[in-house]
Design an enzyme around this catalytic site. Sequence first.
Site, PDB file in Angstrom:
ATOM      1  N   ARG A 195      -4.910  17.511   7.944  1.00 24.05           N
ATOM      2  CA  ARG A 195      -4.140  17.063   9.089  1.00 24.05           C
ATOM      3  C   ARG A 195      -4.066  15.531   9.152  1.00 24.05           C
ATOM      4  NH1 ARG A 195      -3.575  18.801  14.411  1.00 24.05           N
ATOM      5  NH2 ARG A 195      -5.203  20.342  14.200  1.00 24.05           N
ATOM      6  N   LYS A 231     -10.759  27.047  25.809  1.00 23.01           N
ATOM      7  CA  LYS A 231     -12.040  26.783  25.163  1.00 23.01           C
ATOM      8  C   LYS A 231     -13.155  27.606  25.797  1.00 23.01           C
ATOM      9  CE  LYS A 231     -10.902  23.614  22.131  1.00 23.01           C
ATOM     10  NZ  LYS A 231     -11.735  22.461  21.899  1.00 23.01           N
ATOM     11  N   LYS A 234       0.131  31.198  22.300  1.00 24.36           N
ATOM     12  CA  LYS A 234       1.410  30.580  21.941  1.00 24.36           C
ATOM     13  C   LYS A 234       2.553  31.414  22.494  1.00 24.36           C
ATOM     14  CE  LYS A 234      -0.314  28.596  17.646  1.00 24.36           C
ATOM     15  NZ  LYS A 234      -0.447  28.751  16.200  1.00 24.36           N
ATOM     16  N   CYS A 257     -18.968  -9.337  33.946  1.00 24.44           N
ATOM     17  CA  CYS A 257     -18.788  -8.880  32.575  1.00 24.44           C
ATOM     18  C   CYS A 257     -19.966  -9.329  31.721  1.00 24.44           C
ATOM     19  CB  CYS A 257     -17.487  -9.456  32.015  1.00 24.44           C
ATOM     20  SG  CYS A 257     -17.278  -9.172  30.251  1.00 24.44           S
ATOM     21  N   ASP A 291       0.817  -1.221   0.000  1.00 29.65           N
ATOM     22  CA  ASP A 291       0.000   0.000   0.000  1.00 29.65           C
ATOM     23  C   ASP A 291       0.850   1.271   0.000  1.00 29.65           C
ATOM     24  OD1 ASP A 291      -2.950  -1.050   1.914  1.00 29.65           O
ATOM     25  OD2 ASP A 291      -2.148  -1.616  -0.039  1.00 29.65           O
ATOM     26  N   GLU A 340      -6.512  26.992   8.842  1.00 29.31           N
ATOM     27  CA  GLU A 340      -7.807  26.348   8.946  1.00 29.31           C
ATOM     28  C   GLU A 340      -8.655  26.659   7.711  1.00 29.31           C
ATOM     29  OE1 GLU A 340      -7.632  24.806  11.806  1.00 29.31           O
ATOM     30  OE2 GLU A 340      -9.647  24.263  12.466  1.00 29.31           O
ATOM     31  N   CYS A 360     -13.226  -6.384  33.549  1.00 29.65           N
ATOM     32  CA  CYS A 360     -13.493  -7.810  33.493  1.00 29.65           C
ATOM     33  C   CYS A 360     -12.213  -8.554  33.826  1.00 29.65           C
ATOM     34  CB  CYS A 360     -13.970  -8.161  32.088  1.00 29.65           C
ATOM     35  SG  CYS A 360     -13.930  -9.916  31.755  1.00 29.65           S
ATOM     36  N   ASP A 415     -13.285  27.360  13.979  1.00 31.25           N
ATOM     37  CA  ASP A 415     -13.742  25.981  13.988  1.00 31.25           C
ATOM     38  C   ASP A 415     -13.837  25.477  12.547  1.00 31.25           C
ATOM     39  OD1 ASP A 415     -14.454  23.708  15.258  1.00 31.25           O
ATOM     40  OD2 ASP A 415     -16.516  24.318  15.697  1.00 31.25           O
ATOM     41  N   GLU A 447       3.783   1.732  -1.198  1.00 31.70           N
ATOM     42  CA  GLU A 447       4.389   1.904  -2.527  1.00 31.70           C
ATOM     43  C   GLU A 447       3.339   2.424  -3.515  1.00 31.70           C
ATOM     44  OE1 GLU A 447       5.796  -2.136  -2.774  1.00 31.70           O
ATOM     45  OE2 GLU A 447       7.864  -1.514  -2.634  1.00 31.70           O
ATOM     46  N   TYR A 448       2.149   1.860  -3.394  1.00 30.86           N
ATOM     47  CA  TYR A 448       1.051   2.309  -4.254  1.00 30.86           C
ATOM     48  C   TYR A 448       0.742   3.783  -3.982  1.00 30.86           C
ATOM     49  CZ  TYR A 448      -3.637   2.697  -6.197  1.00 30.86           C
ATOM     50  OH  TYR A 448      -4.736   3.111  -6.894  1.00 30.86           O
ATOM     51  N   ASP A 449       0.655   4.105  -2.677  1.00 32.05           N
ATOM     52  CA  ASP A 449       0.347   5.488  -2.301  1.00 32.05           C
ATOM     53  C   ASP A 449       1.389   6.456  -2.849  1.00 32.05           C
ATOM     54  OD1 ASP A 449      -0.928   4.728   1.048  1.00 32.05           O
ATOM     55  OD2 ASP A 449      -1.743   4.402  -0.956  1.00 32.05           O
ATOM     56  N   LYS A 509      -9.669  30.879  17.888  1.00 31.81           N
ATOM     57  CA  LYS A 509      -9.494  29.545  17.319  1.00 31.81           C
ATOM     58  C   LYS A 509     -10.722  29.268  16.462  1.00 31.81           C
ATOM     59  CE  LYS A 509      -8.491  24.808  18.790  1.00 31.81           C
ATOM     60  NZ  LYS A 509      -9.578  24.153  18.088  1.00 31.81           N
ATOM     61  N   TYR A 552      -2.542  30.095  10.691  1.00 30.18           N
ATOM     62  CA  TYR A 552      -2.213  30.275  12.112  1.00 30.18           C
ATOM     63  C   TYR A 552      -0.792  29.827  12.445  1.00 30.18           C
ATOM     64  CZ  TYR A 552      -3.555  25.319  12.352  1.00 30.18           C
ATOM     65  OH  TYR A 552      -3.655  23.971  12.139  1.00 30.18           O
TER      66      TYR A 552
HETATM   67 ZN    ZN Z   1     -15.394 -10.402  30.007  1.00 32.35          ZN
END
Ligand code: ZN
Length: 710
Positions: free
Chosen positions: A145, A352, A328, A444, A38, A212, A462, A126, A40-42, A124, A264
């Site tokens: 990201r 936040k 920062k 459990c 994978d 962003e 458990c 969103d 190598e393919y990528d 920040k 940013y």
């Molecule tokens: Zn269990």
Amino acid sequence: MTAHLTEAEAANELMRLAKAIAHHDRLYHAEDSPEITDPEYDALVRRNAELEAAFPHLVRPDSPSKRVGHQVASSPLGKVRHEVRMMSLDNAFSDEEVVEFVARVRRFLALGEHAPVAMTAEDKIDGLSCSLRYVNGILVRAATRGDGEVGEDVTANVAHIADIPQRLKWGHHPPTPSSEEEGEKDAKAPSSSEEGVGGGASCPEVFEVRGEVYMSKQDFAALNAAQQAAGGKLFANPRNAAAGSLRQKDASVTAQRPLRFWAYGWGAASSLPGATQHEIMRQLADWGFRVSPHLRRCKTVAEMLAAYAAIGAARDGLPYEIDGVVYKVDRLDLQARLGFVAKAPRWAIARKFPAERAETTLESIDIQVGRTGKLTPVGRLAPVMVGGVMVSNVTLHNRDEIARLGVRPGDRVVVQRAGDVIPQLVENLTRETEREPYVFPDHCPECGSEAVAEEGEVDVRCTGGLVCPAQRTERLKHFVSRKAMDIDGLGEKTIDQFFALGWLESPADIFRLHRRRAEILALEGWQDKSVDNLLASIEARRAPDAARLLFGLGIRHVGEVTARDLMKNFHELPALREVAKEARAQLTSIDGIGPAVVEALGDFFHEPHNVAVWEDLLSEVTPPPYIVETKDSPVAGKTVVFTGKLETMSRDEAKAQAERLGARAAGSVSAKTDLVVAGPGAGSKLKQATALGIEVIDEAAWAEIVSAAG
Ligand SMILES: [Zn+2]
């Protein structure tokens, strides 16, 4: 690199890539017998995308990037490995936590309690983080990201975002290469005689801008209205709308979505146009990027808190959604000294905004058993919108949390969510109402084994260990998963089936499945070819990546990043085990490794059952030594001991420096020690070092080594 290619060469290579990728697609999808891995393919797909981005007019009608049904791993977009990891940020939820953050920075840097540490503050936004790579000022690649290490290639998609310059604005644009020779010369040494205005300083050869991608509130509302009218899918919030619009296989869909971008920070850079965060952000604005209009430099904690209050007050009136304020450390030399822990830098934090809340009914409590055996109660809710997102499940964490809230099925409750945080149940409105109390199970639900909380532990686990199917199959599934050992063809159903047949007791059994070839073949749905493919993909992992293997073991707190950090330091799994068992203190000095990880590793290797699984596995597979490139430094590969009082830095910082230089910081002097850094008051360790004839230097000499290594 694509910069030095001529058009003819690029066209030629694009033709060869189109053929090769089509060939491997056919092997992979139609014939189920890939010839290449994978990654190598990528790499082929990535190379194709890179060339297409550099030579958009050469994109072929049969380009692999246009083909439907073309898949790169689990994502329709190509993958991009970030040269510099894309970090996430630690969060603060109160003024006190911001104050503590600043104090922590001062302690790490061994600064006085009131020493000035300037910080930047900005809102920040969103959205979806993106990294934009510019070579000689020209955008060559854009990536999401992803997991921070590997993201998705969205180069074609961002071509339609007006806020993202295809070419940076500064004083001297290198001319478009017209031939290989000229192009090479001009790209490397832009002439300063041309258009000598603008940003001033010459542009770094390589510069990755990070920021962003987002959608404004107004554009989001209009998009959803249009989607509704057309009977299309509605987006839950502007962030989802931005992510869904950017991560389109067909870039022409992205082109129709009103996406925006602001910067940013930065990633890989061949040089930096400034010495502080604030200076570089100003430079980015000069280069043509939008940056936060609220970005400012704060000299004191009081100014930082005032910036938060001001941005919070403006929040509702802003045309875009924000979820907090990011601080920062302004000086880049201090950022470099602070480094990072796990996935987040020590020099930044996100404060936040308070979470958004809603009221609903708790309908039931389910118990889930994880691969570590932990019983996690999950609250099932009457679905409710919280902050623009439909919420129907909440984690209740553990038995104590349920007791603290006093919740029972049927109660009216308050649910909150903040940013990406999983929704939480914060209040029980009908606590006083008489109702059957909820009894946390002492067995459990998966295997019936006793479920207990160890002393001092809040989690109920458990005790079934080997007999608990939830734990064993979940662990096996995790072990073979894409981010761990990545064994193709051993899917969840197959694991469940083989497990039920008693063929898979532990990970090592996977590597003994070849002895059951005839038995597997006798099962329904298996043919010679599919059995061969399965066994081949297992054999392909006989020499696995040590960090992936470690992550695959599912040791608590040892995620992908931590596993890599550990292996970078120990190189071989047995060396890690020795230290985890015998000398835990040595672990805490490693950049990225916190006390929870040290504890979890110690616990893991104390359990005889785990040791048996570990040894059994290592008798079947042989990971090659895990070597990562370290900077050339005179102490690379050496063991360093710090003793006595350090005057310009904390002990933690000294150890982090040693690690960055490729050295190991040890706690005690022995014959294996290569270098001792002794400060005033060094006692027995210094004597021992002298007796053993080990080189001893003082703190100033150490600082010179560090600065010489850059
Ligand atoms: Zn269990």
